[in-house]
Design an enzyme around this catalytic site. Sequence first.
Site, mmCIF file in Angstrom:
data_model
loop_
_atom_site.group_PDB
_atom_site.id
_atom_site.type_symbol
_atom_site.label_atom_id
_atom_site.label_comp_id
_atom_site.label_asym_id
_atom_site.label_seq_id
_atom_site.Cartn_x
_atom_site.Cartn_y
_atom_site.Cartn_z
ATOM 1 N N VAL A 221 0.839 -1.192 0.000
ATOM 2 C CA VAL A 221 0.000 0.000 0.000
ATOM 3 C C VAL A 221 0.878 1.247 0.000
ATOM 4 O O VAL A 221 1.872 1.315 0.719
ATOM 5 C CB VAL A 221 -0.931 0.006 1.237
ATOM 6 C CG1 VAL A 221 -1.744 1.285 1.298
ATOM 7 C CG2 VAL A 221 -1.846 -1.203 1.224
ATOM 8 N N SER A 222 0.518 2.242 -0.802
ATOM 9 C CA SER A 222 1.171 3.550 -0.846
ATOM 10 C C SER A 222 2.624 3.399 -1.311
ATOM 11 O O SER A 222 2.860 2.913 -2.408
ATOM 12 C CB SER A 222 1.050 4.245 0.517
ATOM 13 O OG SER A 222 1.426 5.599 0.432
#
Length: 396
Positions: A221-222
Site C-alpha cells: 500500500v502507498s
Amino acid sequence: MKQLLFEDDPQFWFETLRLFGQAAYGGADFGEVLAAASTVTAGDYDSWHDAYRGLADRLYAEAADAGPVTARDLLLRASTYYFSAGFFLHGDPADPRIAAAYDRSVECFRRAGVAEPVEIPYEGTVLRGYLYRASGDGPKPVLIMHSGFDGSAEELHFMGAAAGVERGYHVLTFDGPGQPGAIRHEKLVFRPDWEHVVTPVVDHVLGLDGVDPARIALLGVSLGGVLAPRAAAFERRLAAVVAVDGVYDAGAAVTGLLPWDRAEIVRRARAEHDEEFDALLLAGRQASSTLRWACDHGRYAMGAATDREFVAKYLEYTLEDGVAEKITCPTLVCEAADDLFFGGAAETEPRRLYAHLKAPKTLLTFTAEEGADAHCHVGALRLAAGRIYDWLDRTL
C-alpha cells in the site's frame, strides 16, 4: 474527490478522508471524525493531536464497561484515532506523545482480538504483525500485506485484511523496516531492497499450517506500491503481486517540484553542502503542507538528519535499471485518478510501472465518479477490496 474540509491544507484533508474511509470496516465512525475535525486548526499539528487523542481516550474509557462486541468496536476505532493522534508529530522524534499514542493504538487493536499477533524472524530480530485465518478445511491462499511510507500493520485490518478473511484467504500483515512497529521496537529505518524484508516473511508463511504454497500473493500500500513490486522482482515464490497504488519511481513526488533533472537532484542531494537546495526545500515546506509533513516524517522513518538527506535516501526507491522488468508473476497495478502524491504528471507513476512490466499485468483505475480517486482509494475501501480480491481469485 472534492476537498470538503481544510480548504487550504490538502494534507490535513487527505488524512481526514483516510479516517472517514476506515469506517467501511469498523475503523472509524463518520460523525466521530467530523466532530473531531471541526476542532482542528489547519496546519496546527498540536490541535490535530489533541482532537484525536481526546476522541480515542473517550472510546478507550467507554470500552472498559462495555459488552464484548461493543468493546471490540470501540477499541478498533480507538486504535485508529490513537494512531492518527501521533501522525503529524514526527518532526521531533523525541516527542513523548508519539510513543504514547502509538503504544495505546497497538494495545487497543490487540485487545479487540480480531487477529493473532505474530513475530517474524528477521536479521537477528523480529518484524511484528498479525495473522488472520480463514475458516474451513484444506490449504488456503495467503495474502501478505504491508503498508508504505506512514501506515501501520494495524491499519491494514481496515485496508484489506478483514476483506480477505471474508473471501477465504489467510492474511499476514506486518510492519517492515521504517514502519511503525519496526521503528518503535527495533529502531529499523526504511531500506529500498525490500526483497530482503519479504523473503523472510515468505519463509514464515511457508511454515504455517493450512497454506497453499502455490498461492502466496503480496500486496503493498502507498510507498508499498514500489516496495512490493521490488520484492516480487527477486522473490520468485510469489504467485502474484498487487501495487496499491503502483509506483515506478517514488522520487518523482519530489523531483517534480524542483528545477533540475533527476541526475542533478541526486548529485546535489548527496553533496555535503548545498545551500541552494536547502533553501528550495525550506521554501517548499513553507508553501506545501504535504512537503512539510513528508520531510518531517521522512527524516524519522528513513533515519535522515536533514530534509536534503531524506530526499537523497528517498530517491533510492525506484524500479528503474531493469528491476520492474524482472518481475515474472502476474501483477495488478492500481491507479487513483487524483493521487495527491503520485498524480499530476503527464504519465502517472502507476502507468509508468505498468509500461515497464513484462509479466502478465492488469491496470485498474479508480475514479472520482466512484468516490475512489484519492491516494490508495481511501474513500472507497470496500469497492477497492472487492476488485482487488476478485482479481486475485481469477489469478490464483
